[in-house]
Design a protein around this motif. Structure first.
Motif, PDB file in Angstrom:
ATOM      1  N   LEU A 135       1.306  -1.068  -0.109  1.00  0.00           N
ATOM      2  CA  LEU A 135      -0.171  -0.373   0.148  1.00  0.00           C
ATOM      3  C   LEU A 135       0.829   1.467   0.295  1.00  0.00           C
ATOM      4  N   SER A 136       2.328   1.439   0.837  1.00  0.00           N
ATOM      5  CA  SER A 136       2.577   2.044   1.059  1.00  0.00           C
ATOM      6  C   SER A 136       3.270   2.622  -0.233  1.00  0.00           C
ATOM      7  N   PHE A 137       3.462   1.518  -0.756  1.00  0.00           N
ATOM      8  CA  PHE A 137       4.884   1.271  -2.355  1.00  0.00           C
ATOM      9  C   PHE A 137       3.585   2.413  -3.334  1.00  0.00           C
ATOM     10  N   ALA A 138       2.699   1.910  -3.256  1.00  0.00           N
ATOM     11  CA  ALA A 138       1.454   2.284  -4.012  1.00  0.00           C
ATOM     12  C   ALA A 138       1.122   3.393  -3.998  1.00  0.00           C
ATOM     13  N   ILE A 139       0.927   3.756  -3.186  1.00  0.00           N
ATOM     14  CA  ILE A 139       0.924   5.557  -2.834  1.00  0.00           C
ATOM     15  C   ILE A 139       2.125   7.007  -2.954  1.00  0.00           C
TER      16      ILE A 139
END
Ligand SMILES: [Zn+2]
Length: 252
Positions: A135-139
């Motif tokens: 999720l952090s990567f995607a953001i």
């Protein structure tokens, strides 16, 4: 251009690998200096082809590619790092990071900071909660590629959404909708996006992968953020991601 001019050497992370014709492999990778590249590795599936065996998803390789008119060809490759053994869950989340990178970037558009981020992500997936890591990567990927939604101001009236205020999220318009605007908002597909969910977004957007600080996550906020984020990405890419289907098949 001479043969030599069309040779390119770079470090690459493999995003996607599939079989091509009878003996070859087709791969999409993200490189440190040249951005996303696609190439064909001729003969890569022959038993005796040692380099061909290195062409696996998430592999970190040094590649030499011959740039062609229609298609690039792999000349040689070697390991930069020995691949880590991922379990099914880690692999499923790594596949989301890889597919998002592939769909949200252009061919041969260098983004060295994205290469670094992807490399860190694939490493930290082994140590931390892969769901939060991805999720952090995607953001972060959305910010790097310029696709990030508006998470500070209402996309309808432009007013700043106060930290503790109620708010909604429009995947279609790509950002927050404040309470006042929501009352007169006739478009469908609005999702709740509460204060805690927005805080989680900011935490994940700025999470340091080298020295990740501890933070607590509420299940409801995590699910709300995930729903908003993946719906938004769906509107950007206009097609469902295979890797997200796979995650839901695994029940993750
Ligand atoms: Zn508004």
């Amino acid at each position: 251009m001479s043969e030599k001019d069309r040779l390119l050497t770079d470090e690459a992370l493999l995003l996607h690998v599939r079989n091509w014709q009878t003996a070859d492999k087709y791969a999409v990778c993200f490189t440190r200096e040249h951005g996303k590249l696609r190439f064909i590795a001729y003969g890569a599936r022959y038993e005796r082809n040692v380099q061909g065996r290195l062409l696996q998803p998430f592999a970190n390789l040094r590649i030499e590619v011959q740039q062609g008119q229609k298609v690039d060809k792999l000349r040689s490759c070697e390991l930069v790092q020995v691949p880590q053994a991922l379990d099914v869950q880690q692999m499923a989340y790594a596949a989301v990071a890889a597919e998002l990178t592939a769909v949200l970037t252009e061919d041969r558009a260098p983004q060295p900071e994205l290469y670094e981020l992807l490399q860190q992500t694939l490493a930290i997936i082994l140590e931390r909660n892969p769901r939060l890591v991805v999720l952090s990567f995607a953001i972060k990927l959305l910010y790097i590629t310029g696709f990030a939604p508006q998470m500070q101001h209402c996309v309808s009236c432009g007013e700043r959404v106060e930290d503790e205020a109620e708010a909604w999220f429009s995947p279609l318009q790509g950002g927050l909708i404040c309470s006042e605007c929501r009352a007169g908002y006739s478009g469908d597909g609005l999702e709740h996006c509460g204060a805690g969910t927005r805080r989680l977004w900011q935490t994940l957007a700025t999470l340091d992968f080298e020295h990740p600080a501890a933070f607590s996550v509420r299940g409801a906020e995590l699910m709300e953020l995930e729903k908003n984020l993946y719906k938004f990405i769906f509107f950007q890419t206009d097609k469902p991601l295979n890797s997200l289907n796979f995650l839901s098949q695994l029940g993750l």
